[in-house]
Motif scaffolding. Sequence first.
Motif, PDB file in Angstrom:
ATOM      1  N   ARG B  42       0.765  -1.184  -0.106  1.00  0.00           N
ATOM      2  CA  ARG B  42      -0.063  -0.169   0.072  1.00  0.00           C
ATOM      3  C   ARG B  42       0.842   1.290  -0.108  1.00  0.00           C
ATOM      4  NH1 ARG B  42      -3.358   0.684   5.237  1.00  0.00           N
ATOM      5  NH2 ARG B  42      -1.752   2.196   5.876  1.00  0.00           N
ATOM      6  N   GLU B  45       2.566   1.753  -3.396  1.00  0.00           N
ATOM      7  CA  GLU B  45       1.523   2.037  -4.498  1.00  0.00           C
ATOM      8  C   GLU B  45       1.631   3.933  -4.116  1.00  0.00           C
ATOM      9  OE1 GLU B  45      -1.012   2.833  -7.381  1.00  0.00           O
ATOM     10  OE2 GLU B  45       0.147   1.005  -6.996  1.00  0.00           O
ATOM     11  N   ARG B  46       1.219   4.285  -2.827  1.00  0.00           N
ATOM     12  CA  ARG B  46       1.104   5.547  -2.779  1.00  0.00           C
ATOM     13  C   ARG B  46       2.363   6.450  -3.345  1.00  0.00           C
ATOM     14  NH1 ARG B  46       0.903   7.678   3.275  1.00  0.00           N
ATOM     15  NH2 ARG B  46       3.278   7.754   3.055  1.00  0.00           N
ATOM     16  N   SER B  48       4.487   5.422  -5.484  1.00  0.00           N
ATOM     17  CA  SER B  48       4.431   5.215  -6.975  1.00  0.00           C
ATOM     18  C   SER B  48       3.504   6.230  -7.672  1.00  0.00           C
ATOM     19  CB  SER B  48       3.853   3.870  -7.647  1.00  0.00           C
ATOM     20  OG  SER B  48       4.908   2.767  -7.108  1.00  0.00           O
ATOM     21  N   GLN B  49       2.404   6.493  -6.982  1.00  0.00           N
ATOM     22  CA  GLN B  49       1.251   7.352  -7.306  1.00  0.00           C
ATOM     23  C   GLN B  49       2.082   8.931  -7.348  1.00  0.00           C
ATOM     24  OE1 GLN B  49      -2.174   7.185  -5.075  1.00  0.00           O
ATOM     25  NE2 GLN B  49      -2.986   5.283  -6.461  1.00  0.00           N
TER      26      GLN B  49
END
Lengths: 184, 100
Positions: B42, B45-46, B48-49
């Motif tokens: 998680r 993912e943050r 990467s965003q």
Amino acid sequence: MSERIGHAVWALAPYAPEAPFRLYPGPGDRPPVVASNIKPLRAALTRGGDAEVTVLTPAKVRPVLVVAEASDTSYDPGLLVLRLLSFDKLGEAERAQVREGKDPRYFHLHPSGFKDLPQENAAIVSTLTRVAQTAVEPGSLGALNRNELRVIHERIAAYFRLDLGAMVRRMVLERAAGTPRPEP
Amino acid sequence: MEASLHTIEIQSGSVRVPEPVAGTATVVRRYKQPQAVILHPRDFERLSQDARLVDEIGLSEPFPPFTPLARKVHLLLETPGAEAPLLEDGEMLEALLAQA
């Protein structure tokens, strides 16, 4: 922000020289020398010792909007300006289009901020032109506020497809790392 | 200077990693130097965003194609003599300048 940036002023704004080029022949009665396009002109001037020529190019004294100037005006006295679109050249429906901001090429200059312009106008984003300080008449015809100027800068970058990504990413990463930024 | 993260994938059976904890980055050191960082998916993912966002900043929207109005204005303002007559009469120019 410099006292000129964001202001509408009178300026001698030249058109970009286009082929066929008319070259000033010097004092006397000779007509201009014509070069049909850039290739023979380059060849001729190379043979002439990499010479420069005076190109006769049309220009118009017109109101323009100053959008930027060099960082050091003592060494580089150039200003970047946009030509203005006078509303008397447009039909009523076209005026409405520009006022409503339907086309990002045109930035409507609200008459309340530009009381000394002879007509209602819009700045044309696509007409970015460099003019010398001496080609600009002193005095302001009105001015944008800082936010309006930012919108115009953004549109100039978009129209000319300036890739500001590296600069913006660096600024974001520097801010994230806590690096202090210089005062504007 | 791209900020986006390049990602490679390996099977869990080929490495031994501690259980990742959301909100915690586990730094693996070798000879006192950070060698790797283990993140919860998680958090990755943050990250990467955020990296994609930084990449996208500075990209401007393309301009719309020329409209009939834009064509008219372009011709008007980019054609010498279209807005007003070209004044190429030397005597007249001198006379007008003398009156200014």
